[in-house]
Every structure is written in structure tokens, then in C-alpha cells.
Design a protein around this motif. Structure first.
Motif, PDB file in Angstrom:
ATOM      1  N   THR A   1       0.838  -1.289   0.065  1.00  0.00           N
ATOM      2  CA  THR A   1       0.189   0.016  -0.050  1.00  0.00           C
ATOM      3  C   THR A   1       0.938   1.357   0.199  1.00  0.00           C
ATOM      4  O   THR A   1       0.488   2.443   0.286  1.00  0.00           O
ATOM      5  N   GLY A   2       2.071   1.406  -0.376  1.00  0.00           N
ATOM      6  CA  GLY A   2       2.884   2.427  -0.396  1.00  0.00           C
ATOM      7  C   GLY A   2       2.689   3.231  -1.490  1.00  0.00           C
ATOM      8  O   GLY A   2       2.345   2.706  -2.786  1.00  0.00           O
ATOM      9  N   HIS A   3       2.455   4.450  -1.382  1.00  0.00           N
ATOM     10  CA  HIS A   3       2.237   5.487  -2.469  1.00  0.00           C
ATOM     11  C   HIS A   3       3.288   6.709  -2.614  1.00  0.00           C
ATOM     12  O   HIS A   3       3.074   7.433  -3.334  1.00  0.00           O
ATOM     13  N   PHE A   4       4.440   6.473  -2.111  1.00  0.00           N
ATOM     14  CA  PHE A   4       5.830   7.168  -2.181  1.00  0.00           C
ATOM     15  C   PHE A   4       5.666   8.414  -1.763  1.00  0.00           C
ATOM     16  O   PHE A   4       6.270   9.395  -2.561  1.00  0.00           O
ATOM     17  N   ALA A   5       5.086   8.882  -0.777  1.00  0.00           N
ATOM     18  CA  ALA A   5       5.307  10.215  -0.260  1.00  0.00           C
ATOM     19  C   ALA A   5       6.555  10.430   0.239  1.00  0.00           C
ATOM     20  O   ALA A   5       7.139   9.358   0.732  1.00  0.00           O
ATOM     21  N   LEU A   6       7.132  11.563   0.059  1.00  0.00           N
ATOM     22  CA  LEU A   6       8.388  11.769   0.229  1.00  0.00           C
ATOM     23  C   LEU A   6       8.645  12.885   1.392  1.00  0.00           C
ATOM     24  O   LEU A   6       8.179  14.081   1.283  1.00  0.00           O
ATOM     25  N   LYS A   7       8.936  12.432   2.510  1.00  0.00           N
ATOM     26  CA  LYS A   7       9.504  13.257   3.527  1.00  0.00           C
ATOM     27  C   LYS A   7      10.634  14.116   3.313  1.00  0.00           C
ATOM     28  O   LYS A   7      11.381  13.664   2.701  1.00  0.00           O
ATOM     29  N   ALA A   8      10.642  15.282   3.704  1.00  0.00           N
ATOM     30  CA  ALA A   8      12.010  16.203   3.682  1.00  0.00           C
ATOM     31  C   ALA A   8      13.115  15.365   3.914  1.00  0.00           C
ATOM     32  O   ALA A   8      13.238  15.178   5.140  1.00  0.00           O
ATOM     33  N   GLY A   9      14.047  15.526   3.167  1.00  0.00           N
ATOM     34  CA  GLY A   9      15.381  14.926   3.490  1.00  0.00           C
ATOM     35  C   GLY A   9      15.737  13.448   3.419  1.00  0.00           C
ATOM     36  O   GLY A   9      16.670  13.059   3.452  1.00  0.00           O
ATOM     37  N   ASP A  10      14.666  12.786   2.869  1.00  0.00           N
ATOM     38  CA  ASP A  10      14.497  11.280   2.754  1.00  0.00           C
ATOM     39  C   ASP A  10      15.049  10.734   1.348  1.00  0.00           C
ATOM     40  O   ASP A  10      14.299  10.658   0.649  1.00  0.00           O
ATOM     41  N   SER A  11      16.602  10.981   1.469  1.00  0.00           N
ATOM     42  CA  SER A  11      17.078  10.600  -0.230  1.00  0.00           C
ATOM     43  C   SER A  11      17.028   9.187  -0.414  1.00  0.00           C
ATOM     44  O   SER A  11      16.882   8.689  -1.577  1.00  0.00           O
ATOM     45  N   ASP A  12      17.027   8.142   0.606  1.00  0.00           N
ATOM     46  CA  ASP A  12      16.531   6.722   0.266  1.00  0.00           C
ATOM     47  C   ASP A  12      15.387   6.607  -0.325  1.00  0.00           C
ATOM     48  O   ASP A  12      15.044   5.793  -1.197  1.00  0.00           O
ATOM     49  N   ALA A  13      14.235   7.360   0.163  1.00  0.00           N
ATOM     50  CA  ALA A  13      12.678   7.231  -0.346  1.00  0.00           C
ATOM     51  C   ALA A  13      12.802   7.802  -1.506  1.00  0.00           C
ATOM     52  O   ALA A  13      11.965   7.165  -2.679  1.00  0.00           O
ATOM     53  N   PHE A  14      13.573   8.745  -1.831  1.00  0.00           N
ATOM     54  CA  PHE A  14      13.505   9.215  -3.353  1.00  0.00           C
ATOM     55  C   PHE A  14      14.253   8.329  -4.280  1.00  0.00           C
ATOM     56  O   PHE A  14      13.643   8.187  -5.272  1.00  0.00           O
ATOM     57  N   ARG A  15      15.019   7.619  -4.130  1.00  0.00           N
ATOM     58  CA  ARG A  15      15.908   6.519  -4.861  1.00  0.00           C
ATOM     59  C   ARG A  15      15.040   5.525  -5.164  1.00  0.00           C
ATOM     60  O   ARG A  15      14.657   5.004  -6.338  1.00  0.00           O
ATOM     61  N   ALA A  16      14.235   5.035  -4.085  1.00  0.00           N
ATOM     62  CA  ALA A  16      13.320   3.835  -4.504  1.00  0.00           C
ATOM     63  C   ALA A  16      12.038   4.176  -4.585  1.00  0.00           C
ATOM     64  O   ALA A  16      10.896   3.985  -4.122  1.00  0.00           O
ATOM     65  N   SER A  17      11.922   5.113  -5.676  1.00  0.00           N
ATOM     66  CA  SER A  17      10.546   5.649  -6.285  1.00  0.00           C
ATOM     67  C   SER A  17      10.404   6.177  -7.598  1.00  0.00           C
ATOM     68  O   SER A  17      11.592   6.105  -8.142  1.00  0.00           O
ATOM     69  N   PRO A  18       9.229   6.399  -8.211  1.00  0.00           N
ATOM     70  CA  PRO A  18       9.269   7.017  -9.392  1.00  0.00           C
ATOM     71  C   PRO A  18      10.169   8.317  -9.858  1.00  0.00           C
ATOM     72  O   PRO A  18      10.588   8.445 -10.910  1.00  0.00           O
ATOM     73  N   ARG A  19      10.311   9.051  -8.536  1.00  0.00           N
ATOM     74  CA  ARG A  19      11.119  10.204  -8.976  1.00  0.00           C
ATOM     75  C   ARG A  19      12.621  10.183  -9.359  1.00  0.00           C
ATOM     76  O   ARG A  19      13.242  10.905  -9.969  1.00  0.00           O
ATOM     77  N   LEU A  20      13.387   8.744  -9.084  1.00  0.00           N
ATOM     78  CA  LEU A  20      14.553   8.499  -9.440  1.00  0.00           C
ATOM     79  C   LEU A  20      14.666   8.538 -11.092  1.00  0.00           C
ATOM     80  O   LEU A  20      15.394   8.943 -11.696  1.00  0.00           O
ATOM     81  N   ASP A  21      13.441   7.755 -11.619  1.00  0.00           N
ATOM     82  CA  ASP A  21      13.417   7.779 -13.044  1.00  0.00           C
ATOM     83  C   ASP A  21      13.347   8.870 -13.795  1.00  0.00           C
ATOM     84  O   ASP A  21      13.967   9.469 -14.517  1.00  0.00           O
TER      85      ASP A  21
END
Length: 557
Positions: free
Chosen positions: A245-265
Motif C-alpha cells: 500500500t505504499g504510495h511514495f510520499a516523500l518526507k523532507a530529506g529522505d534521499s533513500d525514499a527518493f531513490r526507491a521511487s518513480p522520482r529517480l527515473d
């Protein structure tokens, strides 16, 4: 010392070195190029990490952006990363070299090298071992383990004016597609894009990193869940990890979450577009090549599996980002040809598979580990058990400690094979001698035996003393945890089969369901731009990408 096949040693010398002893001993076969006025001026090679043929088929009717455009071209839904070691590094090494891992030398993401004197004996496929420092956890990225040239290198050998550029979410993706002679190369590291040691980030990479920094500073909302993903939007438990049920909300400063998300592509494609402008790609008199490896699908697959809402969101966003990327190239008036494929496929996590009619799926047990084998065999032979058998995982290549007497090595390997074959989770165990004695397969890849698949991955410089293959459906993760619940790497077709999509404006498209190989990509693109490389440089063959009576392979019908 084990020697590399002569044709590949000559190829390396021809492309990567201005002069070498090989060149002094005999004439290196020449590479030439006759650029037709009809040839594209930019080759765009895209690898979507872990984009299996199964995912392509599942989502094909849902794509409306960039992937939908590519399905109007030459579609090969059954491309094969035909080797057994279906991991990121070996898979990427096949795409732009036209060679299997047996010849690229990149047999896995990592291997054991017992001659290493500094740090761990585990060697990463894209590291320069000579640059290791005691106590350092960092490595120096390098393409030195790749034994054959890439298409971009052949192009630059034919005409130094050609530009060879690569970007990726992973260093191994960019380096294995770009190769040794590469003008610009960038990959995600930490909180932005990095490049090779000794090189400075160019202005476009700095600008892209600044944009990423701004996003990280403020965070970003979750992505919407497409309506057709509703049934996948449910929690599944894998060990202590709850996914689905993860929808990739990005908390400020969370570069690991940025990497493992559509934002990296999206960031990788934005950087690729900036490099098109900076390097004036596709605007010269000879074709250029831009290699783009998109890593988020793999990160999402590993951390949440392939059948949750996370993968549905990821593929929807990937399709949209590719659509914007191609529209940007169109706007710039570039005559470009695209190929999109993957480095390997993937498999969902057993906990969800068991709920969806695949009850035989399971996680590998600890009994097949190198540690378990070492303990049992050390006791049996009365020798030091620690490190007797070495591996970098619960399947794949295993090594015998190098201080074992030659007369005992064969006995221990035979006993290890016998012990492993008592496990209900093990399909086959093959010794290096068995694999090496097997001829390189020539039939269609879906018909290959397990030994032939292993042969396509085997290189005596890096491969182990024996190879362990788990049964179909057994996932080589013994214990699931946050960020790592599912994986790939097996010799089975869910990991071997990937789509191969070719597109160019105005081409006559077609669909060919019969199997082809990813090693066919480089020779097909070489023919498209009139590049003539020495005979025997590719394991693959040229695919005719014209659905009409003409041929892009230069051979009349």
C-alpha cells in the motif's frame, strides 16, 4: 594464468587502447562506418531495471505514454537475457556489447576473488580493486571488469566525433552500457548524481542535482493510485515488512525514499535531456549514442515486490516520464532511434505468491548456505570449517577456499554437490568443469538446458568452483526485511524474459513473438547506423527492424 579469447582481446585493444602489445604482434581488425543519409543521428538505448516480459504483458494495455509509443515500432515481447545469472551487472553488460556474460567477463553483480589482499574478498562488478584502501567501505567505480567493447566504443573508434553518453540510477548500469571510452557518465549516489573518480560533474549534472536538492528540502506528496490498481492496494506481510500500500510520499530529506521511487527515473531522464542539449547529441555529422538505465523499477521490486500498488504506480509513472522524454526529443527536431529492454526480469515475494495460486513458492532455507556447507564438510574432513565454502548469497557461484590441496578439492566439491542435491529446494548443482565442457548454445534461448544457461554466464576469470540453482519459485532471500522482500537472479524464464522494443519515427512496425536475445541489440543498432565491426565481435545477430520488404541489416530479401 587464464587467457581471454583472442578475438575479444583484440577487440579490447582496438577500442580502448591507442597502442598495445597485441597491436604490435598483429594487425587489429579495423572498424569502419558508412553513414547513410537515412541513418538516425542519435541512438537512445534504454534499460528498465527488472522490467520483466511478465510485467510488460500485464501492463501493456494500461500504457498511454512512452512505452505505448514504443509498441508502435518493432516489438519483441520475448527477448531473453539468456544466461543463468540474471542480475543487474551481467544483464547490462549484454545490451550494448552484443555479448553474453561468458565473454563480457561480468558473471554476476559480485564474485569472490581470493587473491584480494585488502578488505573483503567479495569483488563488486563495477569496482577497481586496485584502488581499495584498508578499512574503507567505499569503492572506486570502474568499468575495468568489462572485457569487451560497447557499441558506443565501436562508434568512437570508427569516428572520434561520435559522442558516447550514459546515465543511470546505478553505477553498474551506466558503466556497463557506456563502456571504457565514454564522454560523460553519471549515476545516482547518495543525494544526487556522481561520476567517475578524477572527473568533475558537468554543469548539467550540477543543475540536476540542485533540482533534486530542492525537492528533498521540501518533500513531495504521494502519487495517486490508478483505478485499475485498486485490487493490488492491500497490505501483505513479509517477515517484519508490511508492503502493498505504499504510495511514495516523500518526507523532507529522505534521499533513500527518493531513490526507491518513480522520482529517480524522472530525475535520470531529466538529466539525460539536459545532456542532449549540453552535448548537442544528434546534431553532428555522425550518429551519437545515449544510454539510459532506469533503476527505480528494480528498487521498487526488491523493496515491495512486483504485484502491489507500489509497482502499479511505478510503471504508470515510468510510462509518463518516458512519454515526456520522447516528446522533448521530438521538440528538439532530433532524428533518433530507440531501443528499450531490461537487464533481467523479476519475481514477486513468496508471501503474496502463495495467496495467488503459486503455493510452491518459498524462501530459501539456511541449509543451502555456504556457511552450512562449510560446517558440515569441515567436520567431515577434519579441516578448518570457517570459510571453507565461499559465496555471496544462497545460490549462484560458490568457491572452495584456495588453500585446499588439489587432491582434496574434487572430493569436497563432489560432496558439496551431493549434500545440496538432498535439499528439496535445489534443482541442480554444476561444477565449473561440467559447465566449461558444455558448448556455447546456439539454439533458441527458451530451449536451453540449465547447463547451457550456466555456460552463457561462465567465465573462468571470475566464475566459481560450482554453481547452485534453486528450484523454480524458490526466492533466494532467506529472511525478508524492510527494503528487501523480493529479488531475481535465477535461471528461470521469469528472470530471463524481457521485452525488446525498437522505435523510430516513420518505421513500419511489427510484432515478432518468437524469442530473440538481448545480445541481438548491439548488432542490430550497428547495422542501423552503418557501423562495420570485426567479424565475430558479437554473440548476437542483426535483427531486421523494418516490417516491410526492406532490411535494416543490409541484406536484401
Amino acid at each position: 594464468m587464464i587467457s581471454i579469447s583472442r578475438k575479444f582481446a583484440l577487440a579490447i585493444a582496438a577500442v580502448t587502447l591507442p597502442f598495445s602489445p597485441l597491436m604490435a604482434q598483429e594487425t587489429v581488425p579495423a572498424v569502419s562506418q558508412t553513414v547513410s543519409p537515412r541513418a538516425p543521428r542519435l541512438i537512445v538505448a534504454i534499460s528498465v531495471d527488472q522490467f520483466s516480459a511478465d510485467l510488460f504483458a500485464q501492463y501493456r494495455q494500461r500504457f498511454t505514454g512512452g512505452i505505448a509509443r514504443l509498441t508502435e515500432g518493432a516489438v519483441f515481447p520475448s527477448g531473453y537475457q539468456s544466461h543463468a545469472a540474471t542480475e543487474t551487472c551481467p544483464g547490462h553488460s549484454t545490451i550494448m556489447t552484443g555479448n553474453r556474460p561468458a565473454h563480457t567477463g561480468v558473471i554476476a553483480n559480485s564474485w569472490i576473488d581470493q587473491s584480494v589482499t585488502v578488505g573483503s574478498k567479495v569483488v563488486y562488478c563495477a569496482e577497481d580493486v586496485s584502488k581499495r584502501t584498508a578499512g574503507s567501505k567505499d569503492y572506486v567505480a570502474s568499468v575495468g571488469n568489462l572485457l569487451v567493447p560497447t557499441l558506443g566504443e565501436w562508434m568512437k573508434r570508427a569516428n572520434p566525433a561520435a559522442r558516447n553518453i550514459a546515465v543511470s540510477g546505478k553505477d553498474r548500469g551506466a558503466l556497463m552500457m557506456g563502456g571504457h571510452d565514454i564522454d560523460q557518465v553519471y549515476w545516482w549516489k547518495g543525494k544526487g548524481f556522481a561520476t567517475l573518480a578524477g572527473r568533475e560533474l558537468g554543469p548539467t549534472a550540477l543543475a540536476q542535482n540542485a533540482a533534486i536538492t530542492a525537492t528533498l528540502a521540501k518533500g513531495a506528496p504521494a502519487f495517486p493510485v490508478p483505478a485499475w490498481c485498486a485490487r493490488q492496494n492491500r497490505v501483505v506481510q513479509a517477515g517484519k515488512a508490511s508492503v502493498g500500500t505504499g504510495h511514495f510520499a516523500l518526507k523532507a530529506g529522505d534521499s533513500d525514499a527518493f531513490r526507491a521511487s518513480p522520482r529517480l527515473d524522472r530525475a535520470t531522464l531529466d538529466l539525460a535531456t539536459r545532456l542532449v542539449d549540453e552535448q548537442k547529441l544528434g546534431k553532428g555529422t555522425v550518429p551519437d549514442v545515449l544510454s539510459v538505465s532506469l533503476s527505480a523499477t528494480d528498487y521498487v521490486g526488491h523493496s515491495t515486490g512486483t504485484e502491489g500498488a507500489e509497482m502499479c504506480i511505478q510503471l504508470t509513472q515510468l510510462d509518463a516520464a518516458l512519454g515526456d522524454f520522447f516528446a522533448g526529443l521530438d521538440k528538439r527536431g532530433i532524428d533518433y532511434a530507440v531501443v528499450l529492454t531490461a537487464d533481467h526480469g523479476g519475481f514477486d515475494m513468496p508471501e503474496r505468491l502463495q495467496e495467488q495460486a503459486l503455493v510452491q513458492s518459498s524462501r530459501v532455507g539456511d541449509d543451502v548456505s555456504a556457511a552450512a556447507l562449510s560446517t558440515a564438510l569441515g567436520k567431515r574432513y577434519g579441516i578448518e570449517a570457517k570459510g571453507l565454502i565461499l559465496s555471496d548469497g544462497p545460490a549462484g557461484d560458490y568457491w572452495l577456499r584456495n588453500d585446499i590441496a588439489p587432491g582434496l578439492r574434487g572430493k569436497i566439491i563432489d560432496d558439496a554437490k551431493a549434500m545440496l542435491m538432498t535439499s528439496p529446494q535445489v534443482e541442480a548443482v554444476l561444477s565449473a568443469a561440467e559447465i566449461a565442457a558444455t558448448p556455447m548454445p546456439t539454439a533458441s534461448p527458451e530451449t536451453w538446458t540449465l547447463t547451457e544457461r550456466a555456460r552463457a554466464s561462465y567465465n573462468p576469470l571470475h566464475s566459481g568452483d560450482f554453481l547452485v540453482m534453486l528450484k523454480r519459485g524458490v526466492v533466494p532471500i532467506a529472511h525478508a526485511g524492510a527494503g528487501y522482500v523480493a529479488t531475481h537472479g535465477s535461471p528461470w524464464d521469469y528472470d530471463r524474459r524481457v521485452p525488446m522494443l525498437f522505435w523510430r519515427k516513420g518505421m513500419t512496425g511489427f510484432e515478432q513473438p518468437s524469442p530473440v536475445e538481448t545480445v541481438d541489440i548491439a548488432p542490430s543498432l550497428a547495422a542501423l547506423i552503418g557501423l562495420n565491426v570485426p567479424e565475430g565481435s558479437f554473440d548476437g545477430r542483426c535483427l531486421d527492424l523494418d516490417g516491410g520488404p526492406g532490411s535494416t541489416c543490409g541484406v536484401p530479401r
